[in-house]
Enzyme design. Structure first.
Site, short mmCIF file in Angstrom:
data_model
loop_
_atom_site.label_atom_id
_atom_site.label_comp_id
_atom_site.label_asym_id
_atom_site.label_seq_id
_atom_site.Cartn_x
_atom_site.Cartn_y
_atom_site.Cartn_z
N TYR A 1 0.84 -1.20 0.00
CA TYR A 1 0.00 0.00 0.00
C TYR A 1 0.87 1.25 0.00
CZ TYR A 1 -4.26 -2.60 1.13
OH TYR A 1 -5.33 -3.44 1.10
N TYR B 1 -0.89 -10.16 0.05
CA TYR B 1 0.22 -9.73 0.90
C TYR B 1 0.13 -10.37 2.28
CZ TYR B 1 -3.29 -6.32 2.49
OH TYR B 1 -4.43 -5.74 2.96
N ARG C 1 -3.42 -12.05 3.07
CA ARG C 1 -4.68 -11.56 2.52
C ARG C 1 -4.79 -11.97 1.06
NH1 ARG C 1 -8.09 -7.83 3.87
NH2 ARG C 1 -9.43 -9.51 3.15
N HIS D 1 -7.38 -8.08 -3.06
CA HIS D 1 -8.70 -7.46 -2.84
C HIS D 1 -8.64 -5.98 -3.12
CE1 HIS D 1 -6.54 -6.97 0.98
NE2 HIS D 1 -7.22 -5.84 1.10
N HIS E 1 -10.68 -2.51 -1.75
CA HIS E 1 -11.62 -1.96 -0.76
C HIS E 1 -12.63 -1.06 -1.45
CE1 HIS E 1 -9.23 -3.11 2.85
NE2 HIS E 1 -8.22 -3.02 2.02
#
Lengths: 241, 206
Positions: free
Chosen positions: A107, A146, A156, A159, A161
């Site tokens: 991120y 990740y 995870r 995905h 959000h």
């Protein structure tokens, strides 16, 4: 505007409970007391209205909206679908905010120190609005899976959000979209916080070959359902009235 | 078989990096840096200027430093900027009545600058005391939490408020009331939110 009915009561049987100990962050953040059931008032039946003035021209194109010197690395991807209410009606002109990791699973956030590198040409920030038919689309790079600190070896699934407003403060929803075929989905404690298999499956976007752009981008289809409302304006009587 | 409807999409946590999508300047992104979503009312908006601030605590008494809190309120006349509010009251289109704030990564403080809302009708057209609606999301919150903040200087209106009266009297009810103070010419309401524990804030299923 004609009087319209109350929003349907939220079906908690398909929503994740506040407390899901396998997702450790919920342990100290889950309220323990029962939620108070309230009659909906004007405060709940209204909510913020957004318009195209809240969007910049490249907000729906994460392939281009953070380019410094070249396009970002990764799988070029289109995500599209409809925002509907529980009656199956489109939710027009509603804002979607999306955010995600880059192709390596990192991120662009001051607090993310995962091992993968930042892509200087990718922010993971996107916004779009549904049109009059409730349809939306945006272009992005497929996010990578990740690792994260939960159990000692936790990953995870890939995905995106989503944040949605709908027409009232009651319809506010934040969720995540997953990708069909991702083998990490069944192992994720955030996914499994949802108690209903059908509800989990509905968060998995389907590969959409018809919408792919040959020699350019794959496409995924993801529809979202917000709360619906009663058609009739009849209200229940308050005690003592 | 009863009539069938589509099911609402399931909620998922906003995660620790919610700022990227909803408050990008806090994430450190060099975009939307001019946006100040926690300033709900610009200086030209009519009404008493107030600040709402506080902390969010988890069940261990720790500060929650990665949360987002959204605010929805009526204007100073008690009218919402929304097509469904058809009360015959003045409306300024420049006042949306919506804002969002994030808790500071270091201090945990969140704050809004806004105006005090007027009273809006509640169930059975009974007036509700002035209040703002709040909605909280964060890592570890699987589905957003709805609550309200009332105003400590509205004792009489609060005593007659149908929503406050649905909450047990005493600390539970008081947990929904922001405490007013003024200093340096600035009126501030302190509103701490307790996600869990003895002082847990009442959250609503609406």
């Amino acid at each position: 505007m004609n009087a319209r009915g109350n929003w349907f009561i939220r079906d908690r049987g398909i929503q994740p409970p506040a407390d899901h100990p396998q997702y450790k962050s919920t342990v100290l953040r889950a309220p323990k007391k029962s939620l108070l059931s309230l009659q909906q008032t004007l405060s709940e039946k209204t909510g913020p209205v957004f318009g195209h003035s809240d969007l910049d021209p490249l907000d729906d194109d994460m392939i281009r909206n953070a380019v410094v010197d070249r396009e970002p690395i990764g799988e070029r991807t289109i995500v599209h679908g409809y925002v509907l209410d529980q009656n199956g009606r489109p939710v027009p002109h509603t804002l979607l905010e999306v955010w995600q990791a880059n192709a390596g699973g990192r991120y662009r956030h001051v607090n993310d120190n995962t091992i993968a590198e930042i892509d200087p040409n990718f922010s993971g920030f996107g916004r779009c609005m549904t049109d009059e038919n409730g349809y939306y689309s945006f272009r992005t790079i497929r996010p990578g899976p990740y690792p994260w600190r939960n159990s000692p070896n936790e990953w995870r699934p890939a995905h995106i959000h989503y944040s949605l407003f709908g027409e009232a403060f009651t319809t506010r929803l934040i969720t995540q979209m997953y990708f069909e075929g991702d083998p990490l989905i069944p192992f994720c404690p955030i996914v499994s916080s949802i108690p209903d298999e059908g509800a989990r499956q509905r968060l998995v976007a389907k590969l959409d070959l018809e919408e792919t752009i040959p020699m350019d981008a794959l496409a995924y289809r993801f529809d979202i359902v917000l709360r619906g409302r009663r058609s009739t304006p009849f209200e229940n009587r308050m005690e003592g009235n | 078989m009863p009539q069938e409807y589509l099911k609402e999409s399931a909620s998922q946590t906003a995660g620790p990096f919610l700022h990227i999508g909803m408050y990008p300047s806090a994430a450190g992104l060099p975009i939307r840096t001019q946006e100040k979503p926690n300033v709900v009312a610009s200086p030209s908006i009519e009404g008493e200027r107030i600040r709402i601030e506080g902390y969010i605590y988890d069940g261990g008494g720790n500060l929650v430093t990665d949360a987002q809190i959204e605010l929805w309120q009526a204007n100073s006349h008690g009218k919402y900027n929304h097509p469904e509010d058809n009360q015959d009251k003045p409306l300024n289109p420049d006042f949306k009545g919506w804002g969002r704030a994030v808790t500071d990564f270091e201090t945990g403080l969140y704050w809004f600058e806004t105006i005090k809302p007027g009273s809006v009708p509640g169930p059975g057209a009974q007036p509700m005391a002035p209040h703002v609606s709040l909605w909280i999301c964060a890592r570890g919150i699987n589905i957003g939490l709805h609550t309200r903040m009332y105003f400590s200087d509205e004792e009489q209106a609060n005593a007659g408020d149908p929503i406050l009266n649905a909450v047990e009297k005493g600390p539970r009810q008081q947990a929904l009331v922001g405490q007013r103070s003024s200093g340096d010419g600035l009126v501030t309401y302190r509103f701490n939110i307790y996600l869990q524990g003895e002082n847990e804030t009442p959250f609503f299923d609406i």
